[in-house]
Design an enzyme around this catalytic site. Structure first.
Site, PDB file in Angstrom:
ATOM      1  N   LYS A  28       0.828  -1.210   0.000  1.00  0.00           N
ATOM      2  CA  LYS A  28       0.000   0.000   0.000  1.00  0.00           C
ATOM      3  C   LYS A  28       0.858   1.255   0.000  1.00  0.00           C
ATOM      4  O   LYS A  28       0.572   2.223  -0.712  1.00  0.00           O
ATOM      5  CB  LYS A  28      -0.950  -0.013   1.209  1.00  0.00           C
ATOM      6  N   SER A  29       1.914   1.262   0.801  1.00  0.00           N
ATOM      7  CA  SER A  29       2.779   2.441   0.879  1.00  0.00           C
ATOM      8  C   SER A  29       3.412   2.758  -0.471  1.00  0.00           C
ATOM      9  O   SER A  29       3.438   3.917  -0.912  1.00  0.00           O
ATOM     10  CB  SER A  29       3.881   2.211   1.920  1.00  0.00           C
ATOM     11  N   ARG A  33       2.750   6.022  -3.259  1.00  0.00           N
ATOM     12  CA  ARG A  33       3.875   6.831  -3.699  1.00  0.00           C
ATOM     13  C   ARG A  33       4.109   6.720  -5.199  1.00  0.00           C
ATOM     14  O   ARG A  33       4.525   7.696  -5.843  1.00  0.00           O
ATOM     15  CB  ARG A  33       5.123   6.424  -2.906  1.00  0.00           C
ATOM     16  N   ARG A 129      -9.072  12.042  12.542  1.00  0.00           N
ATOM     17  CA  ARG A 129      -7.625  11.915  12.746  1.00  0.00           C
ATOM     18  C   ARG A 129      -6.927  13.267  12.628  1.00  0.00           C
ATOM     19  O   ARG A 129      -7.257  14.073  11.758  1.00  0.00           O
ATOM     20  CB  ARG A 129      -7.038  10.906  11.749  1.00  0.00           C
ATOM     21  N   GLN A 176       4.664   9.092   7.300  1.00  0.00           N
ATOM     22  CA  GLN A 176       3.741   9.948   6.560  1.00  0.00           C
ATOM     23  C   GLN A 176       4.170  11.406   6.628  1.00  0.00           C
ATOM     24  O   GLN A 176       4.189  12.122   5.614  1.00  0.00           O
ATOM     25  CB  GLN A 176       2.321   9.778   7.109  1.00  0.00           C
ATOM     26  N   ASP A 327       1.820  -0.855  12.101  1.00  0.00           N
ATOM     27  CA  ASP A 327       0.530  -1.347  11.611  1.00  0.00           C
ATOM     28  C   ASP A 327       0.253  -2.790  12.004  1.00  0.00           C
ATOM     29  O   ASP A 327      -0.878  -3.270  11.849  1.00  0.00           O
ATOM     30  CB  ASP A 327       0.453  -1.220  10.088  1.00  0.00           C
ATOM     31  N   LYS A 354      -4.531   6.232  14.940  1.00  0.00           N
ATOM     32  CA  LYS A 354      -4.665   5.587  13.636  1.00  0.00           C
ATOM     33  C   LYS A 354      -6.125   5.686  13.182  1.00  0.00           C
ATOM     34  O   LYS A 354      -6.857   6.575  13.592  1.00  0.00           O
ATOM     35  CB  LYS A 354      -4.175   4.136  13.738  1.00  0.00           C
TER      36      LYS A 354
END
Length: 451
Positions: A28-29, A33, A129, A176, A327, A354
Site C-alpha cells: 500500500k505504501s 507513492r 484523525r 507519513q 501497523d 490511527k
C-alpha cells in the site's frame, strides 16, 4: 468505505489447517507513492502490481483532480501521465481521501509548495484523525491550512506562493509526515532537510532516488539526516510493486495459531524498515522462514513461509522497533493471546491516532473474547492463554478500521468459539481480496445475513 455505508458483519469460526499460497495485494505504501511521484513527472510512469484497494484508488482520483492522467490497464497495471514538479492544477472539487491517512497526508505535501488551493475530506474515521502534525511543517514552507478544531478534516490547504526550504527535526516517528515534507521540498529552492531520531519506513527516499531526485541519507549522532535538493526534475519510471508485508501479516498470523497450518506468502517486500513484526514473531518462537530472498525494483523481497507454532512464548517487544511494525501491533496482539506468558508492547502511542484508537479497540475486543489485557497511554500487554486457550465467542466492533477487523477475524479462526466482527467492509480499503484469499487457504469465514 464511507461511514454511511451499511455495515457488513462477518463471522470467523475455528478452522481446520490453513494450507496453500497466499497472494496478498501489492504494498500500500509503495502504491500510493508510485501514483503521486508518477504525477509529479513529465511523461508516462507505468506501475505493475498496484494495490487496487479503496485507499489507493482514492489517491489515483486525487492525482486526476490535480491534472495527471491516471489509467487502469488491467490486472494491476496502471499508467500515470504526469504534469511535473510544481505542475499541479487547482482541483475543481473537494479531494475525498476515503479512509486513507497516508493518501491525505502525502497529497497535502505534494501540493503544498504549488500556489493552488485544495480542500480535503474523508470518511468518518479519517475526519477524526489529526492532521496538524503534517500541516505544521508544511506551514514552514509557506503553505496555509484551515480545518476543523484539532487540525481535523475537512481542511483547506493553500500552497506556498514563494516556498522556502525547510530544516525539520521530527518530533515523533512518522513516515507519513516525513514523506509529506520531502514531497513538498521537491518544489522548493535549495535543500530541504529532515532529521529522524528514529528511522521510519524509507520507501519515499528509495523511490525519490529512483525517480531521479537528488537525495542523500546520512546516519549522524542526532539521527538519520535526509537531505533533498529542491526544484527537482523527476524522470518517469517502470515500477513493480512488491506484495505488502502488512497485509501478509494476517495469513502468516493465522497460520501460526491454527493447528496443522502451512502457508506460503510469495513476493513480499522485506524492506528492513517494515519487518519488525516478523523479527518479533521469530523471537516468540514462530516457525517462520524467509525463502528465495532477492531484490526487485530497488526493494528487497522474499517468500514468507509460516507453519502452526504451538510453542509461542510471550516477549517484551523492544520499543525502538515500533516504527518498523506500527501497523502490525493489532495482529501481534492476537498472536500474543495464543502464546504462553505475557507479551508487552511499549512506545506505541501512535496507535491511539490511527484509523481508530487501536489500543482501545483491540483491548476491548480481546477482553470480550476472554483475554486478559492491561493498557496505558503508549503501552499495552497481553496475558497469553496458550495455543488452545482463547475462548472467543464475542461480537466485536471494527470501528471503521480494516486492521482491527482482519485481526479479530484471524482470532476467530483459532478460538474455541466463533468471533463476529460487526463490520468487515473497511477491509476493502487495503485488502479487498482478504475473505476470498483466506477462504481458499481453508479459513471458515462467513458473512452474516441481515435479519
Amino acid at each position: 468505505m464511507s461511514g454511511s455505508d451499511a455495515p457488513e458483519p462477518m463471522t470467523a469460526r475455528r478452522s481446520g489447517a490453513l494450507t496453500g499460497r497466499a497472494h496478498v495485494p501489492g504494498d500500500k505504501s509503495i502504491s500510493h507513492r508510485s501514483l503521486i511521484l508518477g504525477a509529479m513527472c513529465v511523461g508516462e510512469t507505468r506501475v505493475e502490481g498496484l494495490l487496487e484497494g479503496e485507499d489507493v484508488l482514492a489517491t489515483a482520483a486525487a492525482m486526476r483532480a490535480f491534472g495527471a492522467e491516471v489509467a487502469d490497464s488491467g490486472e494491476g497495471g496502471w499508467s500515470v501521465h504526469g504534469v511535473g514538479v510544481g505542475g499541479f492544477g487547482e482541483p475543481a472539487d473537494v479531494i475525498d481521501c476515503g479512509n486513507s491517512g497516508t493518501g491525505a497526508r502525502l497529497v497535502m505535501g505534494a501540493m503544498a509548495t504549488t500556489p493552488i488551493t485544495a480542500t480535503f475530506t474523508g470518511d468518518a474515521s479519517l475526519r477524526s484523525r489529526p492532521m496538524g502534525r503534517v500541516t505544521e511543517p508544511l506551514a514552514d514552507f509557506g503553505a496555509r491550512a484551515v480545518g476543523r478544531p484539532g487540525g481535523r478534516l475537512p481542511m483547506t490547504i493553500t500552497g506556498a506562493m514563494d516556498p522556502v526550504p525547510v530544516n525539520y527535526t521530527m518530533p515523533v516517528a512518522s513516515a507519513q509526515v516525513k514523506s509529506a515534507i520531502l514531497l513538498a521540498g521537491l518544489n522548493a529552492p535549495g535543500e530541504t532537510v529532515v532529521i529522524e531520531r528514529e528511522a521510519t519506513r524509507d520507501h519515499t527516499e528509495r523511490m525519490l532516488r529512483g525517480f531521479g531526485a537528488g537525495i542523500a541519507v546520512d546516519e549522524e549522532a542526532d539521527g538519520r539526516v535526509i537531505t533533498l535538493e529542491g526544484h527537482a526534475e523527476l524522470r518517469p519510471q517502470v515500477i513493480s510493486v512488491p506484495r505488502d508485508p502488512s497485509s501478509a501479516a494476517f495469513p502468516v498470523a493465522a497460520a501460526l495459531i491454527v493447528e496443522g497450518s502451512d502457508v506460503l506468502v510469495p513476493n513480499v517486500g522485506i524492506n528492513p524498515t517494515r519487518t519488525g513484526f516478523y523479527a518479533t514473531l521469530r523471537e516468540m518462537g514462530a516457525d517462520l522462514t524467509l525463502e528465495n530472498e532477492r531484490e526487485e525494483g530497488g526493494e528487497p523481497v522474499a517468500d514468507i513461509r509460516a507453519r502452526f507454532s504451538p510453542e509461542l512464548k510471550g516477549i517484551e517487544v523492544p520499543p525502538e522497533r515500533a516504527a518498523s511494525m506500527i501497523d502490525e501491533y493489532p495482529i501481534l496482539s492476537i498472536v500474543s493471546a495464543f502464546a504462553e506468558g505475557r507479551t508487552i508492547m511499549r512506545g506505541v502511542g501512535e496507535l491511539r491516532v490511527k484509523e481508530c484508537d487501536r489500543i482501545d479497540a483491540m483491548a476491548t475486543g480481546l477482553r470480550a473474547s476472554g483475554g486478559a489485557v492491561r493498557e496505558g497511554e503508549d503501552w499495552w500487554e497481553i496475558e497469553g492463554m496458550g495455543p488452545a486457550g482463547v475462548p472467543g465467542g464475542a461480537r466485536v466492533e471494527a470501528r471503521l478500521d480494516h486492521r482491527v477487523a482482519m485481526s479479530f477475524l484471524c482470532l476467530g479462526l483459532g478460538a474455541k468459539d466463533a468471533v463476529t466482527v460487526d463490520d468487515a467492509a473497511p477491509i476493502a480499503t487495503s485488502f479487498p481480496t482478504f475473505s476470498a484469499l483466506m477462504s481458499e487457504l481453508g479459513a471458515s469465514l462467513d458473512p452474516v445475513k441481515a435479519g
